[in-house]
Design an enzyme around this catalytic site. Sequence first.
Site, PDB file in Angstrom:
ATOM      1  N   LEU A 184       2.029  -9.404 -15.546  1.00 58.74           N
ATOM      2  CA  LEU A 184       2.818 -10.319 -14.702  1.00 58.74           C
ATOM      3  C   LEU A 184       3.836  -9.575 -13.836  1.00 58.74           C
ATOM      4  O   LEU A 184       4.833 -10.156 -13.409  1.00 58.74           O
ATOM      5  CB  LEU A 184       3.496 -11.410 -15.551  1.00 58.74           C
ATOM      6  CG  LEU A 184       2.538 -12.222 -16.442  1.00 58.74           C
ATOM      7  CD1 LEU A 184       3.328 -13.245 -17.278  1.00 58.74           C
ATOM      8  CD2 LEU A 184       1.474 -12.949 -15.611  1.00 58.74           C
TER       9      LEU A 184
ATOM     10  N   TYR B  67      -1.109   4.456  -2.168  1.00 60.15           N
ATOM     11  CA  TYR B  67      -1.914   3.324  -2.626  1.00 60.15           C
ATOM     12  C   TYR B  67      -3.393   3.568  -2.314  1.00 60.15           C
ATOM     13  O   TYR B  67      -4.268   3.424  -3.178  1.00 60.15           O
ATOM     14  CB  TYR B  67      -1.442   2.015  -1.969  1.00 60.15           C
ATOM     15  CG  TYR B  67      -2.455   0.906  -2.136  1.00 60.15           C
ATOM     16  CD1 TYR B  67      -2.637   0.297  -3.380  1.00 60.15           C
ATOM     17  CD2 TYR B  67      -3.266   0.499  -1.070  1.00 60.15           C
ATOM     18  CE1 TYR B  67      -3.601  -0.700  -3.552  1.00 60.15           C
ATOM     19  CE2 TYR B  67      -4.224  -0.487  -1.242  1.00 60.15           C
ATOM     20  CZ  TYR B  67      -4.388  -1.083  -2.485  1.00 60.15           C
ATOM     21  OH  TYR B  67      -5.359  -2.043  -2.652  1.00 60.15           O
TER      22      TYR B  67
ATOM     23  N   ASP C  40      -2.816  -9.432 -18.079  1.00 64.83           N
ATOM     24  CA  ASP C  40      -1.938  -9.194 -16.924  1.00 64.83           C
ATOM     25  C   ASP C  40      -0.541  -8.953 -17.475  1.00 64.83           C
ATOM     26  O   ASP C  40      -0.135  -9.626 -18.426  1.00 64.83           O
ATOM     27  CB  ASP C  40      -1.973 -10.431 -15.997  1.00 64.83           C
ATOM     28  CG  ASP C  40      -1.499 -10.122 -14.590  1.00 64.83           C
ATOM     29  OD1 ASP C  40      -0.362  -9.617 -14.455  1.00 64.83           O
ATOM     30  OD2 ASP C  40      -2.241 -10.380 -13.629  1.00 64.83           O
TER      31      ASP C  40
ATOM     32  N   ASN D  79       3.463  -8.691 -10.870  1.00 58.72           N
ATOM     33  CA  ASN D  79       3.428  -9.266  -9.512  1.00 58.72           C
ATOM     34  C   ASN D  79       2.779 -10.650  -9.515  1.00 58.72           C
ATOM     35  O   ASN D  79       2.074 -11.003  -8.564  1.00 58.72           O
ATOM     36  CB  ASN D  79       2.675  -8.312  -8.572  1.00 58.72           C
ATOM     37  CG  ASN D  79       2.923  -8.643  -7.113  1.00 58.72           C
ATOM     38  OD1 ASN D  79       4.035  -9.009  -6.734  1.00 58.72           O
ATOM     39  ND2 ASN D  79       1.888  -8.548  -6.295  1.00 58.72           N
TER      40      ASN D  79
ATOM     41  N   LYS E 125      -6.982   4.139  -4.843  1.00 62.67           N
ATOM     42  CA  LYS E 125      -8.288   3.477  -4.779  1.00 62.67           C
ATOM     43  C   LYS E 125      -9.385   4.541  -4.614  1.00 62.67           C
ATOM     44  O   LYS E 125     -10.432   4.486  -5.250  1.00 62.67           O
ATOM     45  CB  LYS E 125      -8.338   2.475  -3.623  1.00 62.67           C
ATOM     46  CG  LYS E 125      -7.433   1.282  -3.811  1.00 62.67           C
ATOM     47  CD  LYS E 125      -7.862   0.436  -5.004  1.00 62.67           C
ATOM     48  CE  LYS E 125      -6.902  -0.691  -5.306  1.00 62.67           C
ATOM     49  NZ  LYS E 125      -7.185  -1.381  -6.566  1.00 62.67           N
TER      50      LYS E 125
ATOM     51  N   LYS F 105      -0.201  -2.885  -5.255  1.00 60.85           N
ATOM     52  CA  LYS F 105      -0.968  -2.902  -3.998  1.00 60.85           C
ATOM     53  C   LYS F 105      -0.153  -2.830  -2.717  1.00 60.85           C
ATOM     54  O   LYS F 105      -0.698  -3.004  -1.635  1.00 60.85           O
ATOM     55  CB  LYS F 105      -1.832  -4.152  -3.965  1.00 60.85           C
ATOM     56  CG  LYS F 105      -1.011  -5.436  -3.938  1.00 60.85           C
ATOM     57  CD  LYS F 105      -1.792  -6.628  -3.403  1.00 60.85           C
ATOM     58  CE  LYS F 105      -0.902  -7.849  -3.330  1.00 60.85           C
ATOM     59  NZ  LYS F 105      -1.544  -9.027  -2.803  1.00 60.85           N
TER      60      LYS F 105
ATOM     61  N   SER G 142     -11.050  -0.956  -1.890  1.00 62.42           N
ATOM     62  CA  SER G 142     -10.455  -1.442  -0.645  1.00 62.42           C
ATOM     63  C   SER G 142     -11.053  -0.706   0.542  1.00 62.42           C
ATOM     64  O   SER G 142     -11.428   0.478   0.440  1.00 62.42           O
ATOM     65  CB  SER G 142      -8.955  -1.168  -0.701  1.00 62.42           C
ATOM     66  OG  SER G 142      -8.354  -1.370   0.543  1.00 62.42           O
ATOM     67  N   ALA G 143     -11.056  -1.369   1.678  1.00 60.13           N
ATOM     68  CA  ALA G 143     -11.478  -0.728   2.930  1.00 60.13           C
ATOM     69  C   ALA G 143     -10.544   0.424   3.281  1.00 60.13           C
ATOM     70  O   ALA G 143     -10.879   1.253   4.130  1.00 60.13           O
ATOM     71  CB  ALA G 143     -11.477  -1.758   4.047  1.00 60.13           C
TER      72      ALA G 143
END
Length: 337
Positions: A32, A148, A30, A34, A152, A83, A123-124
């Site tokens: 970092l 965004y 990561d 976020n 995806k 995100k 993601s949906a």
Amino acid sequence: MILVTGGAGFIGSHACVELINAGYDVVVVDNLVNSHEKSLDRVRQITGKRPEFVKADVCDEKAMDAVFSKYDIDSVIHFAGLKAVGESVQKPLEYFSNNLDASMVLCKVMRKHGVHNLVFSSSATVYSGDNEMPLTESSKTGNCTNPYGWTKYMSEQIFKALCVADPDLSIVLLRYFNPVGAHESGLIGEDPQGIPNNLMPYVSQVAIGRRDHLTVFGDDYDTTDGTGVRDYIHVVDLAKAHVLAIQYASGHKGCEVFNIGTGKGSSVLDIVHAYEKACGKKIPYVVGPRRAGDLATVYADTQKANKVLGFKAQYDLERMCADSWRWQTMNPNGFGD
Ligand code: NAD
Ligand code: WQD
């Protein structure tokens, strides 16, 4: 060993807990951007084991190559990404670059090191806005309303194409609905920087007194109480779905997509009332205009994940709010305390 990219973040840290509890060794990468490394200390407090940690950018091929050389990685769960929907409209290049480069660099390095199993945080949001509810995995995708969402959608296309080209690959695309709540210990949870973009963290900051009131984005939708309806899923349920997905990936080849939700819709006011019950206070709110790009109702058909992965969400809205509130009260300023 499982490589968890973005493992210091909200969903990633909960996945680390479930992976460790299931007996896996975990290494987190990561940068970092976020999150806080402290979340991994908390993972140790919960499980007795701290994941290995490498602070690096997944887009940094050299750094990722070193991680794959150092650790004996069998499978990867790829959470790392930016995100924030609104921010992605302001900074599209940062979003396309970070989220797509991360997916591609990861796949290159996996190929170099002969690692074939990947679970990806989709993601949906990849579903087109003109579908009937509930959304099944074969509902129409595309027509994303923000960069965004496109990252995806495009990552999914990349992973699908890679699986066509390489029959050894096994990639599971998990399309999350609305992850909320926190671990029951109150030690890990969502720690948004600045003004929360999402409903539940906003409500929890109103409850703790960091914000005056919630603005409900429209009460004139064609729903039971006029407010937007979503499929909220407890983050621990979601984390457990990753353990099932990793097990599935190691026994199958090709690319498979799963919705991960509860199959049940709740309105904004349902959330407000459930949260009021959890925290024992009134949540003041005002009704404002609709937010651009929002749909009236979004919820999942969860049958495929249930049949194929054996996944079924356990926790209800009451529990999601109770756990969110425990995290919020134990950590009023998130990990920044
Ligand atoms: P998060 O921001 O808490 O976690 C993402 C983590 O990735 C953070 O720790 C961040 O520091 C890290 N990161 C970002 N870019 C990186 C990079 N280039 N290299 C290394 N680390 C990087 O978000 P989250 O809610 O835990 O989401 C995890 C994943 O799930 C994301 O890919 C997100 O798009 C996806 N997702 C989230 C939701 C949601 O509502 N939370 C819904 C659907 C999908
Ligand atoms: C939920 C409901 C709002 C805030 C977003 C992303 C999606 C996915 C999950 C990553 C809606 C209403 C919200 C507020 C409100 N993320 N609301 N007042 O929009 O369903 O999904 O997070 O992949 O891509 O778009 O979630 O929590 O923002 O909103 O009334 O202050 O709450 O209008 O009806 P959403 P959300």
